[in-house]
Design a protein around this motif. Structure first.
Motif, PDB file in Angstrom:
ATOM      1  N   VAL A  73       0.824  -1.206   0.000  1.00 48.57           N
ATOM      2  CA  VAL A  73       0.000   0.000   0.000  1.00 48.57           C
ATOM      3  C   VAL A  73       0.863   1.263   0.000  1.00 48.57           C
ATOM      4  CG1 VAL A  73      -1.750   1.291   1.295  1.00 48.57           C
ATOM      5  CG2 VAL A  73      -1.967  -1.186   1.039  1.00 48.57           C
ATOM      6  N   SER A  74       1.926   1.278   0.782  1.00 45.09           N
ATOM      7  CA  SER A  74       2.805   2.464   0.837  1.00 45.09           C
ATOM      8  C   SER A  74       3.432   2.754  -0.514  1.00 45.09           C
ATOM      9  CB  SER A  74       3.906   2.266   1.887  1.00 45.09           C
ATOM     10  OG  SER A  74       3.358   2.214   3.166  1.00 45.09           O
ATOM     11  N   ALA A  75       3.946   1.724  -1.172  1.00 46.76           N
ATOM     12  CA  ALA A  75       4.554   1.910  -2.497  1.00 46.76           C
ATOM     13  C   ALA A  75       3.505   2.372  -3.508  1.00 46.76           C
ATOM     14  CB  ALA A  75       5.219   0.623  -2.966  1.00 46.76           C
ATOM     15  N   ALA A  76       2.304   1.814  -3.403  1.00 41.82           N
ATOM     16  CA  ALA A  76       1.226   2.207  -4.318  1.00 41.82           C
ATOM     17  C   ALA A  76       0.885   3.679  -4.134  1.00 41.82           C
ATOM     18  CB  ALA A  76      -0.011   1.340  -4.088  1.00 41.82           C
ATOM     19  N   LYS A  77       0.783   4.111  -2.882  1.00 43.50           N
ATOM     20  CA  LYS A  77       0.441   5.514  -2.620  1.00 43.50           C
ATOM     21  C   LYS A  77       1.517   6.442  -3.173  1.00 43.50           C
ATOM     22  CE  LYS A  77      -1.286   8.675   0.813  1.00 43.50           C
ATOM     23  NZ  LYS A  77      -1.732   8.880   2.181  1.00 43.50           N
ATOM     24  N   GLN A  78       2.771   6.102  -2.933  1.00 43.16           N
ATOM     25  CA  GLN A  78       3.880   6.925  -3.428  1.00 43.16           C
ATOM     26  C   GLN A  78       3.856   6.988  -4.957  1.00 43.16           C
ATOM     27  OE1 GLN A  78       7.727   5.534  -2.145  1.00 43.16           O
ATOM     28  NE2 GLN A  78       8.752   7.384  -2.853  1.00 43.16           N
ATOM     29  N   LYS A  79       3.631   5.852  -5.610  1.00 45.24           N
ATOM     30  CA  LYS A  79       3.603   5.810  -7.072  1.00 45.24           C
ATOM     31  C   LYS A  79       2.423   6.611  -7.616  1.00 45.24           C
ATOM     32  CE  LYS A  79       4.284   3.824 -11.270  1.00 45.24           C
ATOM     33  NZ  LYS A  79       3.712   4.778 -12.180  1.00 45.24           N
ATOM     34  N   VAL A  85      -2.119  11.335  -9.381  1.00 46.12           N
ATOM     35  CA  VAL A  85      -3.463  10.874  -9.052  1.00 46.12           C
ATOM     36  C   VAL A  85      -3.964  11.655  -7.837  1.00 46.12           C
ATOM     37  CG1 VAL A  85      -4.822   8.886  -8.276  1.00 46.12           C
ATOM     38  CG2 VAL A  85      -3.073   8.602 -10.052  1.00 46.12           C
ATOM     39  N   THR A  86      -5.217  12.063  -7.867  1.00 43.07           N
ATOM     40  CA  THR A  86      -5.795  12.852  -6.788  1.00 43.07           C
ATOM     41  C   THR A  86      -6.123  11.974  -5.586  1.00 43.07           C
ATOM     42  OG1 THR A  86      -6.747  14.394  -8.381  1.00 43.07           O
ATOM     43  CG2 THR A  86      -7.691  14.401  -6.157  1.00 43.07           C
ATOM     44  N   MET A  87      -5.539  12.316  -4.443  1.00 39.72           N
ATOM     45  CA  MET A  87      -5.853  11.656  -3.178  1.00 39.72           C
ATOM     46  C   MET A  87      -7.102  12.333  -2.613  1.00 39.72           C
ATOM     47  SD  MET A  87      -3.416   9.437  -2.736  1.00 39.72           S
ATOM     48  CE  MET A  87      -2.528   9.142  -4.255  1.00 39.72           C
ATOM     49  N   CYS A  88      -7.986  11.562  -2.001  1.00 39.53           N
ATOM     50  CA  CYS A  88      -9.224  12.160  -1.499  1.00 39.53           C
ATOM     51  C   CYS A  88      -9.659  11.516  -0.184  1.00 39.53           C
ATOM     52  CB  CYS A  88     -10.322  12.101  -2.544  1.00 39.53           C
ATOM     53  SG  CYS A  88     -10.719  10.437  -3.100  1.00 39.53           S
ATOM     54  N   GLY A 100      -4.880   1.505   3.959  1.00 38.43           N
ATOM     55  CA  GLY A 100      -5.491   1.875   2.705  1.00 38.43           C
ATOM     56  C   GLY A 100      -5.707   3.377   2.610  1.00 38.43           C
ATOM     57  N   PHE A 101      -6.155   3.813   1.436  1.00 39.72           N
ATOM     58  CA  PHE A 101      -6.390   5.233   1.191  1.00 39.72           C
ATOM     59  C   PHE A 101      -7.351   5.375   0.011  1.00 39.72           C
ATOM     60  CE2 PHE A 101      -2.709   3.843  -1.177  1.00 39.72           C
ATOM     61  CZ  PHE A 101      -2.842   4.428  -2.421  1.00 39.72           C
ATOM     62  N   TRP A 102      -7.917   6.565  -0.129  1.00 43.92           N
ATOM     63  CA  TRP A 102      -8.876   6.873  -1.185  1.00 43.92           C
ATOM     64  C   TRP A 102      -8.220   7.694  -2.292  1.00 43.92           C
ATOM     65  CZ3 TRP A 102     -13.289   4.348  -0.654  1.00 43.92           C
ATOM     66  CH2 TRP A 102     -13.770   4.071   0.630  1.00 43.92           C
ATOM     67  N   ILE A 103      -8.599   7.402  -3.552  1.00 42.03           N
ATOM     68  CA  ILE A 103      -8.171   8.194  -4.713  1.00 42.03           C
ATOM     69  C   ILE A 103      -9.388   8.427  -5.612  1.00 42.03           C
ATOM     70  CG2 ILE A 103      -5.809   7.277  -4.694  1.00 42.03           C
ATOM     71  CD1 ILE A 103      -6.657   5.585  -7.203  1.00 42.03           C
ATOM     72  N   THR A 104      -9.217   9.344  -6.578  1.00 46.95           N
ATOM     73  CA  THR A 104     -10.222   9.484  -7.628  1.00 46.95           C
ATOM     74  C   THR A 104      -9.579   9.211  -8.977  1.00 46.95           C
ATOM     75  OG1 THR A 104      -9.848  11.845  -7.929  1.00 46.95           O
ATOM     76  CG2 THR A 104     -11.554  11.214  -6.370  1.00 46.95           C
ATOM     77  N   VAL A 109     -14.505   8.967 -10.310  1.00 49.39           N
ATOM     78  CA  VAL A 109     -14.925   7.758  -9.605  1.00 49.39           C
ATOM     79  C   VAL A 109     -13.950   7.483  -8.462  1.00 49.39           C
ATOM     80  CG1 VAL A 109     -15.291   5.258  -9.791  1.00 49.39           C
ATOM     81  CG2 VAL A 109     -16.088   6.782 -11.614  1.00 49.39           C
ATOM     82  N   ILE A 110     -14.516   7.246  -7.270  1.00 50.14           N
ATOM     83  CA  ILE A 110     -13.724   6.999  -6.069  1.00 50.14           C
ATOM     84  C   ILE A 110     -13.237   5.548  -6.055  1.00 50.14           C
ATOM     85  CG2 ILE A 110     -13.768   6.992  -3.540  1.00 50.14           C
ATOM     86  CD1 ILE A 110     -14.095   9.795  -4.728  1.00 50.14           C
ATOM     87  N   HIS A 111     -11.984   5.376  -5.630  1.00 50.41           N
ATOM     88  CA  HIS A 111     -11.399   4.043  -5.469  1.00 50.41           C
ATOM     89  C   HIS A 111     -10.754   3.949  -4.096  1.00 50.41           C
ATOM     90  CE1 HIS A 111     -11.699   4.311  -9.813  1.00 50.41           C
ATOM     91  NE2 HIS A 111     -11.425   3.017  -9.913  1.00 50.41           N
TER      92      HIS A 111
END
Length: 120
Positions: A73-79, A85-88, A100-104, A109-111
């Motif tokens: 998850v940490s590597a994904a967020k950094q990438k 990519v917009t963090m939300c 985990g964390f939220w993106i659009t 569309v929220i992921h």
């Protein structure tokens, strides 16, 4: 590089005025089995995924949110941040300690990006 897989959860955020009719549509009209239910959410079996029908008090229209899983998850967020990519995180609080964390997506569309549970 992070590897992603589709999660088992799709959330449909439904305005109050439509909630009961939508739940009836999926459970009675289509006959999808109810997995879980409380005053704020009904979860139905939707093929190999769980469709979370969420009652949202101040929602003006229905939104669909997706779960995406990754081993790191940490590597994904950094990438994803590096890719612009917009963090939300403000869309919905996650429990303390949740990995985990939220993106659009570009279309809004929220992921939810979170830890894979033994698969990717």
């Amino acid at each position: 590089m992070s590897t992603y897989t589709a999660g088992r959860n799709i959330a449909m955020k439904i305005p109050l005025r439509d909630y009961d009719a939508v739940v009836r549509f999926y459970t009675e009209t289509l006959g999808f089995p109810v997995i879980d239910a409380d005053e704020s959410c009904t979860v139905v079996e939707f093929g190999h995924v769980r469709l979370n029908l969420d009652r949202v008090p101040h929602q003006s229209q229905t939104d669909v949110w997706f779960q995406v899983q990754t081993k790191d998850v940490s590597a994904a967020k950094q990438k994803l941040e590096g890719d612009g990519v917009t963090m939300c995180g403000e869309v919905e609080p996650l429990p303390d300690g949740y990995d985990g964390f939220w993106i659009t997506a570009p279309n809004g569309v929220i992921h939810l990006i979170d830890a894979a549970q033994g698969r990717t």
